[in-house]
Design a protein around this motif. Structure first.
Motif: not given
Ligand SMILES: [Zn+2]
Length: 137
Positions: A110-126
């Motif tokens: 869960p989110c640190q701020k609102c406790n809602d579920k967090m989701m991976i939105t991107a995976i990339y190579r820097e």
């Protein structure tokens, strides 16, 4: 997968270590010769050799520092995959190193701020290409 560069870093460090060792040996020889010439009474030569010895030691210390920095940079470059985690509710964004099992749209803690579920939105190579340093001759 990401373990492709330990050879390069170890080769750099061993070459540098040999160079540092030679420089140190030469500076120590210069210092010993300085003491010898000082005992003989040749103070000008003694001071000259002392200077060479000190410069040599300073140089090898500098090279050692530079090498360590370069190895650390190499180590950072071997882990360039980043995972972005986002909270859909409040927009809180968190970026961390890619971990095994990460995939886009995976739900996480869960989110640190609102406790809602967090989701991976991107995976990339820097990709950080800041003008490559010329290889040592
Ligand atoms: Zn949130």
């Amino acid at each position: 997968m990401s373990r492709t560069t330990p050879n390069a870093s170890s080769r750099i460090s061993s070459t540098a270590l040999i160079m540092i060792f030679i420089t140190l040996a030469l500076s120590l020889t210069a210092l010993i010769l300085a003491v010898t010439s000082f005992n003989i009474g040749n103070e000008v030569v003694a001071e000259y050799l002392l200077l060479i010895g000190l410069i040599g030691i300073a140089l090898s210390g500098y090279v050692l520092l530079q090498t360590r920095r370069r190895i650390m940079r190499l180590r950072i470059e071997t882990q360039p995959i980043t995972t972005t985690i986002e909270c859909k509710k409040c927009g809180f964004k968190s970026i961390r190193e890619f971990q095994r099992g990460d995939y886009v749209f995976k739900e996480l803690e869960p989110c640190q701020k609102c406790n809602d579920k967090m989701m991976i939105t991107a995976i990339y190579r820097e990709v950080k290409e800041k003008g490559r340093e010329p290889a040592s001759p």
